[in-house]
Design a protein around this motif. Structure first.
Motif, PDB file in Angstrom:
ATOM      1  N   SER A 300       7.752   1.549 -15.266  1.00 45.99           N
ATOM      2  CA  SER A 300       7.687   2.979 -14.974  1.00 45.99           C
ATOM      3  C   SER A 300       7.787   3.805 -16.254  1.00 45.99           C
ATOM      4  O   SER A 300       7.062   4.800 -16.427  1.00 45.99           O
ATOM      5  CB  SER A 300       8.790   3.367 -13.999  1.00 45.99           C
ATOM      6  OG  SER A 300       8.652   2.675 -12.775  1.00 45.99           O
ATOM      7  N   LEU A 312       5.311   9.473 -11.100  1.00 48.06           N
ATOM      8  CA  LEU A 312       5.743   8.203 -10.529  1.00 48.06           C
ATOM      9  C   LEU A 312       6.073   8.384  -9.056  1.00 48.06           C
ATOM     10  O   LEU A 312       6.657   9.385  -8.648  1.00 48.06           O
ATOM     11  CB  LEU A 312       6.968   7.672 -11.279  1.00 48.06           C
ATOM     12  CG  LEU A 312       6.766   7.441 -12.779  1.00 48.06           C
ATOM     13  CD1 LEU A 312       8.021   6.835 -13.382  1.00 48.06           C
ATOM     14  CD2 LEU A 312       5.560   6.545 -13.047  1.00 48.06           C
ATOM     15  N   ASN A 315      11.208   5.006  -7.342  1.00 46.24           N
ATOM     16  CA  ASN A 315      12.246   4.675  -8.312  1.00 46.24           C
ATOM     17  C   ASN A 315      13.048   3.496  -7.766  1.00 46.24           C
ATOM     18  O   ASN A 315      13.569   3.558  -6.652  1.00 46.24           O
ATOM     19  CB  ASN A 315      13.180   5.865  -8.540  1.00 46.24           C
ATOM     20  CG  ASN A 315      12.463   7.023  -9.207  1.00 46.24           C
ATOM     21  OD1 ASN A 315      11.915   6.882 -10.293  1.00 46.24           O
ATOM     22  ND2 ASN A 315      12.448   8.179  -8.549  1.00 46.24           N
ATOM     23  N   TYR A 393       2.099   3.633  -6.575  1.00 45.07           N
ATOM     24  CA  TYR A 393       3.349   2.887  -6.760  1.00 45.07           C
ATOM     25  C   TYR A 393       3.104   1.403  -7.019  1.00 45.07           C
ATOM     26  O   TYR A 393       3.903   0.747  -7.687  1.00 45.07           O
ATOM     27  CB  TYR A 393       4.339   3.135  -5.629  1.00 45.07           C
ATOM     28  CG  TYR A 393       4.108   2.505  -4.284  1.00 45.07           C
ATOM     29  CD1 TYR A 393       4.215   1.135  -4.079  1.00 45.07           C
ATOM     30  CD2 TYR A 393       3.856   3.303  -3.165  1.00 45.07           C
ATOM     31  CE1 TYR A 393       4.031   0.570  -2.829  1.00 45.07           C
ATOM     32  CE2 TYR A 393       3.676   2.743  -1.904  1.00 45.07           C
ATOM     33  CZ  TYR A 393       3.763   1.371  -1.747  1.00 45.07           C
ATOM     34  OH  TYR A 393       3.588   0.811  -0.511  1.00 45.07           O
ATOM     35  N   GLN A 396       3.181   0.494 -10.598  1.00 45.84           N
ATOM     36  CA  GLN A 396       4.493   0.362 -11.224  1.00 45.84           C
ATOM     37  C   GLN A 396       5.045  -1.060 -11.088  1.00 45.84           C
ATOM     38  O   GLN A 396       6.143  -1.345 -11.594  1.00 45.84           O
ATOM     39  CB  GLN A 396       5.490   1.336 -10.581  1.00 45.84           C
ATOM     40  CG  GLN A 396       5.162   2.809 -10.794  1.00 45.84           C
ATOM     41  CD  GLN A 396       6.139   3.723 -10.062  1.00 45.84           C
ATOM     42  OE1 GLN A 396       5.744   4.491  -9.187  1.00 45.84           O
ATOM     43  NE2 GLN A 396       7.411   3.637 -10.404  1.00 45.84           N
TER      44      GLN A 396
END
Length: 575
Positions: A300, A312, A315, A393, A396
């Motif tokens: 990320s 982004l 998390n 996502y 990532q």
């Protein structure tokens, strides 16, 4: 005179024109009009970037910007799948295949399988069979229409791969997000501008929710539909899915199987003990070694450094698993040496938690970070097909997959579609609205069209250029005097250019009033196609279109969409 043809950016379609004219002027005029007609027809493809509805990250990805190359394995091109096949084949065991196929047969025990789906499940036991997968929440009656587009993109890519790679079998898969717990995102759907909502208390994994209370939604929905065979099919589909099945997972399986079973779609429910057993080693890595947290955090940061404008999507947490129980799906956390379920009194020591995971893996549910890994561990998958937010996502996660030694799939942005009726198409042609213009935001759309149709030139660019040329002479004079005079010239230039801007805006406003009838009609058609100034596919339920076009709707989409051509389709189905 014979004319037929359609303009579309993803493939050529020939236009045949047989005309005999003696008057060259008339001939040229008609040819010009036909060119306008071809351009104005709304069957077209618009690049994602030009629509203005996709993030910079996704636009850069589909355009293969070099800065993103470190964040994916292989780009979705037909040739990329040759190496992807080899990589997956070398890491996916025959034992896992048998566990998967056995689990699917159990999951389909109470569903009438089509011959095509049954054949695909059986094929999954063979080492030359691979999957193409999409996933989605259990939206009530599919929710927004892009639910269908994801699955149709998956079906089409599986077909294309089968045609290209002889000797291999490709199974289209829909992964039901049965363990999701965000009920407010899935409890409604929109038809004819009306929102049909399922009101009930939330809590726990949605796939396990009882379908109690959906009889009232059915009554209201059935009353909204008009007469006809397609409407009757939709009513029966809702009734059989939600009023004859006990929980949301089985209802969704029935519904999707009814729509796509004949195409061999295989529906997977990850909320399955035998499948969760395959994931135990990876769950241990997450809980006790925080592998996902470290890997995804690093990727990320690298993604943010690659371009500061990339947003982004997710998390990672130190532990990325939820705990599942009746009416409960809550995340697992750690405090000191004790592990526990947040907002409950459930706690374990490290040893007790490890034993519980081994004995009851079905009670451990991956979050958004771990779910992609879980999917790729249990499926012989080559490609994941998702919307822009999903693919963002996934970008990532590549480092995480590498650390876990699981092949990272090809990532494909699903096809997007704007459906335009024949009547709407006619309006667009009469108003000379191009597909690209439709995607403009309201004010920009109106301003652009008013400038185009106005009999007065509203663009003051020539006047501004002339003014700036005049001021060049003033600057030459000012350079021979002092700085204060130079500043005065700059201020005067700025003032007069600003004055021209104001005059241009006032002229535009005046033309809007003069052309108010056209402005109203343009605004109305855009409102119809972009309800609430949002994409149609993110708002309107598929039933609104199925009611009009019937089963032919799915056939048309399968024929028209090309998964490997990253564009937004504007289509007019034939009723």
């Amino acid at each position: 005179m014979l004319f037929y043809g359609v303009f579309c950016g993803v493939r050529e379609r020939k236009v045949h024109l047989n005309v005999i004219f003696r008057d060259r002027t008339v001939k040229n005029f008609i040819f010009t009009r036909l060119k306008i007609l071809i351009y104005m027809m709304p069957d077209a493809c618009v690049s994602y970037r030009k629509t203005g509805y996709f993030s910079k990250l996704i636009c850069d990805y589909v355009e293969q910007e070099p800065v993103l190359k470190p964040f994916y394995n292989r780009f979705p091109e037909m040739g990329s799948f040759k190496e992807q096949l080899r990589e997956k084949q070398g890491s996916y065991s025959g034992d896992t295949r048998q566990v998967l196929a056995d689990a699917l047969e159990r999951q389909y025990a109470h569903t009438v399988m089509t011959a095509e789906t049954s054949s695909n499940i059986h094929a999954l036991r063979s080492e030359n069979t691979f999957t193409i997968t999409t996933g989605h929440q259990l939206n009530l009656f599919t929710g927004p229409s892009y639910f269908l587009y994801k699955i149709i993109t998956t079906l089409k890519l599986a077909r294309q791969l089968a045609s290209e790679y002889a000797g291999y079998h490709f199974v289209p898969v829909y992964w039901m997000a049965t363990e999701d717990h965000d009920f407010e995102e899935i409890n409604h759907f929109n038809v004819h501008g009306k929102n049909f909502c399922w009101n009930r208390s939330s809590g726990g994994a949605v796939g396990r929710f009882s379908t109690d209370g959906l009889d009232e939604v059915y009554r209201l929905f059935a009353a909204e539909l008009g007469p006809g065979a397609s409407s009757e099919f939709l009513k029966q589909l809702f009734e059989k899915a939600y009023l004859e099945h006990d929980n949301l997972a089985s209802a969704t399986r029935f519904l999707v199987n009814e729509l796509f079973g004949e195409y061999g779609l295989v529906i997977v429910d990850g909320d399955d003990r035998s499948l969760k057993e395959l994931f135990i080693p990876y769950a241990e890595n997450d809980i006790f070694r925080n592998v996902a947290y470290r890997s995804v955090s690093g990727t990320s940061e690298a993604l943010k450094e690659a371009d500061g404008n990339y947003n982004l999507q997710v998390n990672p947490r130190e532990i990325n698993l939820f705990y599942l129980d009746e009416g409960l799906r809550e995340r697992i956390g750690k405090a000191g040496d004790t592990y526990g379920v947040v907002d409950t009194d459930i706690t374990w020591s490290k040893e007790a938690l490890l034993q519980h995971l081994q004995e009851e893996p079905q009670k451990f549910s991956p979050n958004v970070i771990l779910r992609p890994l879980y999917q790729e561990v249990i499926l012989p998958n080559l490609c994941y097909i998702g919307g822009g937010g999903e693919i963002a996502y996934w970008l990532q996660l590549k480092g995480f997959f590498e650390e876990e030694k699981v092949p990272f799939p090809v990532l494909l942005v699903r096809n997007s579609v704007l459906l335009v009726s024949a009547k709407q198409r006619s309006k667009l042609e009469n108003l000379r609205i191009s597909p690209e213009a439709l995607f403009l935001k309201r004010d920009a759309f109106i301003n652009k069209k008013v400038r185009e149709i106005s009999d007065v030139d509203i663009d003051f660019t020539p006047q501004k250029k002339h003014l700036q040329e005049q001021f060049r002479e003033m600057y030459e004079l000012a350079e021979k005097t002092d700085k204060t005079f130079l500043n005065a010239v700059r201020a005067q230039e700025k003032k007069q250019l600003k004055g021209l801007d104001k005059l241009e805006k006032r002229l535009l406003k005046a033309q809007k009033r003069k052309l108010s009838d056209q402005v109203i009609r343009m605004t109305e058609i855009q409102n119809e196609l972009f309800p609430g100034q949002s994409l149609q596919e993110r708002t309107v339920n598929f039933s609104q279109f199925y009611e009009q076009y019937g089963k032919a709707l799915i056939s048309l989409l399968l024929d028209e969409l090309d998964p490997l051509k990253g564009d937004f389709y504007v289509l007019t189905p034939q009723a």
